[in-house]
Design a protein around this motif. Structure first.
Motif, PDB file in Angstrom:
ATOM      1  N   SER A  13       0.657  -1.213  -0.137  1.00 23.66           N
ATOM      2  CA  SER A  13       0.115   0.061  -0.010  1.00 23.66           C
ATOM      3  C   SER A  13       1.026   1.326  -0.023  1.00 23.66           C
ATOM      4  CB  SER A  13      -1.074   0.027   1.208  1.00 23.66           C
ATOM      5  OG  SER A  13      -0.269   0.041   2.323  1.00 23.66           O
ATOM      6  N   ALA A  14       1.958   1.067   0.748  1.00 24.64           N
ATOM      7  CA  ALA A  14       2.836   2.313   0.689  1.00 24.64           C
ATOM      8  C   ALA A  14       3.366   2.671  -0.814  1.00 24.64           C
ATOM      9  CB  ALA A  14       4.009   2.015   1.511  1.00 24.64           C
ATOM     10  N   GLU A  15       3.531   1.543  -1.508  1.00 26.18           N
ATOM     11  CA  GLU A  15       4.094   1.700  -3.061  1.00 26.18           C
ATOM     12  C   GLU A  15       3.011   2.177  -3.784  1.00 26.18           C
ATOM     13  OE1 GLU A  15       5.709  -1.398  -6.511  1.00 26.18           O
ATOM     14  OE2 GLU A  15       5.269  -2.193  -4.582  1.00 26.18           O
ATOM     15  N   VAL A  16       1.713   2.031  -3.547  1.00 26.32           N
ATOM     16  CA  VAL A  16       0.386   2.214  -4.503  1.00 26.32           C
ATOM     17  C   VAL A  16       0.117   3.649  -3.885  1.00 26.32           C
ATOM     18  CG1 VAL A  16      -1.942   1.687  -5.107  1.00 26.32           C
ATOM     19  CG2 VAL A  16      -0.253   0.062  -4.837  1.00 26.32           C
ATOM     20  N   LEU A  17       0.253   3.719  -2.828  1.00 24.28           N
ATOM     21  CA  LEU A  17      -0.581   5.258  -2.070  1.00 24.28           C
ATOM     22  C   LEU A  17       0.675   6.099  -2.010  1.00 24.28           C
ATOM     23  CD1 LEU A  17      -3.108   3.434  -0.067  1.00 24.28           C
ATOM     24  CD2 LEU A  17      -3.586   4.197  -2.416  1.00 24.28           C
ATOM     25  N   ALA A  18       0.817   6.905  -2.722  1.00 21.82           N
ATOM     26  CA  ALA A  18       2.161   7.737  -2.614  1.00 21.82           C
ATOM     27  C   ALA A  18       1.795   8.951  -1.688  1.00 21.82           C
ATOM     28  CB  ALA A  18       2.632   8.188  -4.116  1.00 21.82           C
ATOM     29  N   HIS A 151      -7.011  -5.168  -9.802  1.00 21.24           N
ATOM     30  CA  HIS A 151      -5.662  -4.804  -9.408  1.00 21.24           C
ATOM     31  C   HIS A 151      -5.452  -3.703  -8.306  1.00 21.24           C
ATOM     32  CE1 HIS A 151      -4.332  -7.586 -12.968  1.00 21.24           C
ATOM     33  NE2 HIS A 151      -5.259  -6.679 -13.438  1.00 21.24           N
ATOM     34  N   PHE A 152      -4.897  -4.097  -7.285  1.00 22.47           N
ATOM     35  CA  PHE A 152      -4.732  -2.809  -6.257  1.00 22.47           C
ATOM     36  C   PHE A 152      -3.485  -2.069  -7.066  1.00 22.47           C
ATOM     37  CE2 PHE A 152      -2.400  -1.631  -2.261  1.00 22.47           C
ATOM     38  CZ  PHE A 152      -3.187  -0.345  -2.136  1.00 22.47           C
ATOM     39  N   ARG A 153      -3.742  -1.014  -7.711  1.00 18.51           N
ATOM     40  CA  ARG A 153      -2.795  -0.199  -8.506  1.00 18.51           C
ATOM     41  C   ARG A 153      -3.198   1.207  -8.325  1.00 18.51           C
ATOM     42  NH1 ARG A 153      -0.490  -3.999 -13.506  1.00 18.51           N
ATOM     43  NH2 ARG A 153      -0.286  -5.842 -12.176  1.00 18.51           N
ATOM     44  N   ASN A 154      -2.237   2.171  -8.605  1.00 15.94           N
ATOM     45  CA  ASN A 154      -2.783   3.695  -8.829  1.00 15.94           C
ATOM     46  C   ASN A 154      -2.639   3.789 -10.372  1.00 15.94           C
ATOM     47  OD1 ASN A 154      -2.312   6.669  -9.094  1.00 15.94           O
ATOM     48  ND2 ASN A 154      -1.414   6.442  -6.916  1.00 15.94           N
ATOM     49  N   MET A 155      -3.912   4.529 -10.887  1.00 16.96           N
ATOM     50  CA  MET A 155      -4.130   4.666 -12.163  1.00 16.96           C
ATOM     51  C   MET A 155      -2.849   5.936 -12.758  1.00 16.96           C
ATOM     52  SD  MET A 155      -7.503   7.410 -12.344  1.00 16.96           S
ATOM     53  CE  MET A 155      -8.401   6.283 -11.371  1.00 16.96           C
ATOM     54  N   HIS A 157       0.110   5.429 -11.846  1.00 15.10           N
ATOM     55  CA  HIS A 157       1.502   4.418 -12.244  1.00 15.10           C
ATOM     56  C   HIS A 157       0.758   3.057 -12.269  1.00 15.10           C
ATOM     57  CE1 HIS A 157       5.166   2.677 -12.239  1.00 15.10           C
ATOM     58  NE2 HIS A 157       5.108   2.322 -11.092  1.00 15.10           N
ATOM     59  N   ASN A 158       0.169   2.782 -13.540  1.00 19.54           N
ATOM     60  CA  ASN A 158      -0.729   1.501 -13.318  1.00 19.54           C
ATOM     61  C   ASN A 158      -0.017   0.237 -13.557  1.00 19.54           C
ATOM     62  OD1 ASN A 158      -0.178   1.020 -16.311  1.00 19.54           O
ATOM     63  ND2 ASN A 158      -1.708   2.655 -16.891  1.00 19.54           N
ATOM     64  N   GLU A 159       1.719   0.317 -13.784  1.00 19.78           N
ATOM     65  CA  GLU A 159       2.349  -0.896 -14.002  1.00 19.78           C
ATOM     66  C   GLU A 159       2.139  -1.784 -15.063  1.00 19.78           C
ATOM     67  OE1 GLU A 159       2.665  -2.737  -9.953  1.00 19.78           O
ATOM     68  OE2 GLU A 159       1.580  -0.952  -9.104  1.00 19.78           O
ATOM     69  N   PHE A 183      -3.571  11.445 -17.948  1.00 20.14           N
ATOM     70  CA  PHE A 183      -3.321  10.955 -19.415  1.00 20.14           C
ATOM     71  C   PHE A 183      -2.152  10.836 -20.328  1.00 20.14           C
ATOM     72  CE2 PHE A 183      -7.183  14.244 -19.826  1.00 20.14           C
ATOM     73  CZ  PHE A 183      -8.319  13.049 -19.213  1.00 20.14           C
ATOM     74  N   ALA A 184      -1.070  10.969 -19.507  1.00 19.98           N
ATOM     75  CA  ALA A 184       0.157  10.791 -19.647  1.00 19.98           C
ATOM     76  C   ALA A 184       0.468   9.215 -19.749  1.00 19.98           C
ATOM     77  CB  ALA A 184       1.227  11.580 -19.010  1.00 19.98           C
ATOM     78  N   GLU A 185      -0.189   8.598 -18.583  1.00 24.18           N
ATOM     79  CA  GLU A 185      -0.119   7.402 -18.179  1.00 24.18           C
ATOM     80  C   GLU A 185      -0.940   6.549 -19.316  1.00 24.18           C
ATOM     81  OE1 GLU A 185       1.266   3.895 -15.519  1.00 24.18           O
ATOM     82  OE2 GLU A 185       1.890   5.814 -16.861  1.00 24.18           O
ATOM     83  N   HIS A 186      -2.284   7.094 -19.290  1.00 24.76           N
ATOM     84  CA  HIS A 186      -3.078   6.284 -20.197  1.00 24.76           C
ATOM     85  C   HIS A 186      -2.596   6.345 -21.936  1.00 24.76           C
ATOM     86  CE1 HIS A 186      -6.204   5.966 -17.197  1.00 24.76           C
ATOM     87  NE2 HIS A 186      -6.907   7.006 -17.722  1.00 24.76           N
TER      88      HIS A 186
END
Length: 292
Positions: A13-18, A151-155, A157-159, A183-186
């Motif tokens: 969670s520390a990795e996903v929730l920055a 997936h438990f991920r941050n949009m 930084h979706n991995e 939008f950069a990540e998308h």
């Protein structure tokens, strides 16, 4: 089921929730049990986290008083399902060999509808571990866990690897993130020519440079940060996303809110939405864009 508290993060969670803000949003959705989400989902077993569009069948207010709320809940669910189907209509031609992404997937409702319609691989991501667990349990119960995964991920930084998806959507989830980063990540994970669709509430910056009082009430209720309409197009332009369709759904969603305001499952934010829509300070938009 024990609810999660992301204010005390484990390593994942520390990795996903920055940020502290992301942790607060995750806590909100980890512990959310609003009847307006759960009771509507129980109608068909498909759980959404968004609003509805379309004409209301006002006859649900008539007849046997004991069953009135049941009829209202079923009608609200019909309207939210119509919204999800409308969003899927905008994704373009997709086949069973395609892979698509639901960014901010909630309890999975739109992802399951997408898999039913297109037969393709669907990935959903959420910063709520509780939502991810619920949605994956639903996928198992439906027998589609091999085709629909959450997936438990941050949009932001979706991995996922570059150029993974033919289509991506956000259904009422963009107000929690920086649009240019999103939008950069998308764009990174969309294939060339891929389609992006969002349905979102945005404040009308022609109406004013700052959100209206009603829009600010909505922000506070959902601990979000509603963006101005203009920022969507500026952020898309900066990230190689070219809008091909923009539809103002404000008039189409007002009947949903008028009915919801009369329901026992109302959350108390209905008057703010209706005020914001009617005064013109808030818009409900669908934007479809292609990656160039």
């Amino acid at each position: 089921m024990t609810q999660l508290d992301s204010s005390i993060p484990n390593a994942r969670s520390a990795e996903v929730l920055a940020t502290r803000y992301q942790r607060s949003v995750a806590d909100y959705w980890n512990n959310e049990k609003a009847p307006v989400n759960l009771r509507l989902g129980e109608v068909s077993g498909t759980f959404h986290h968004h609003y509805g569009i379309g004409e209301v069948d006002w006859s649900v207010l008539e007849g046997d008083e004991a069953a009135r709320e049941q009829r209202i809940v079923a009608e609200l669910h019909r309207l939210e399902a119509a919204q999800a189907e409308y969003l899927l209509d905008q994704l373009g031609p997709l086949g069973s060999g395609d892979r698509i992404l639901d960014a901010g997937s909630g309890r999975g409702g739109t992802s399951f509808l997408a898999n039913q319609r297109f037969g393709c691989q669907v990935d959903g991501i959420s910063i709520s571990e509780e939502q991810v667990r619920f949605a994956n349990n639903q996928a198992t119960e439906r027998g589609v866990a091999d085709k629909v995964a959450f997936h438990f991920r941050n949009m932001l930084h979706n991995e996922f690897p570059d150029a993974t998806f033919q289509a991506i959507w956000n259904n009422e989830s963009t107000m929690y993130v920086d649009l240019r980063k999103l939008f950069a990540e998308h764009t990174r994970v969309l294939r060339p020519g891929g389609r992006y669709v969002t349905i979102t509430g945005c404040y009308n910056d022609v109406h004013g440079r700052q959100p209206s009082r009603a829009v600010s009430q909505i922000d506070a209720h959902y601990i979000c940060d509603i963006h101005p309409r203009s920022e969507y197009f500026a952020a898309m332009s900066a990230n190689d996303l070219v809008p091909i369709s923009v539809v103002d759904l404000t008039a189409a969603t007002i009947p949903y809110w008028e009915l919801r305001a009369q329901a026992e499952v109302a959350s108390g934010i209905e008057d703010a939405f209706l005020t914001a829509y009617r005064e013109g300070s808030f818009h409900y938009l669908m934007i479809a864009a292609d990656k160039i």
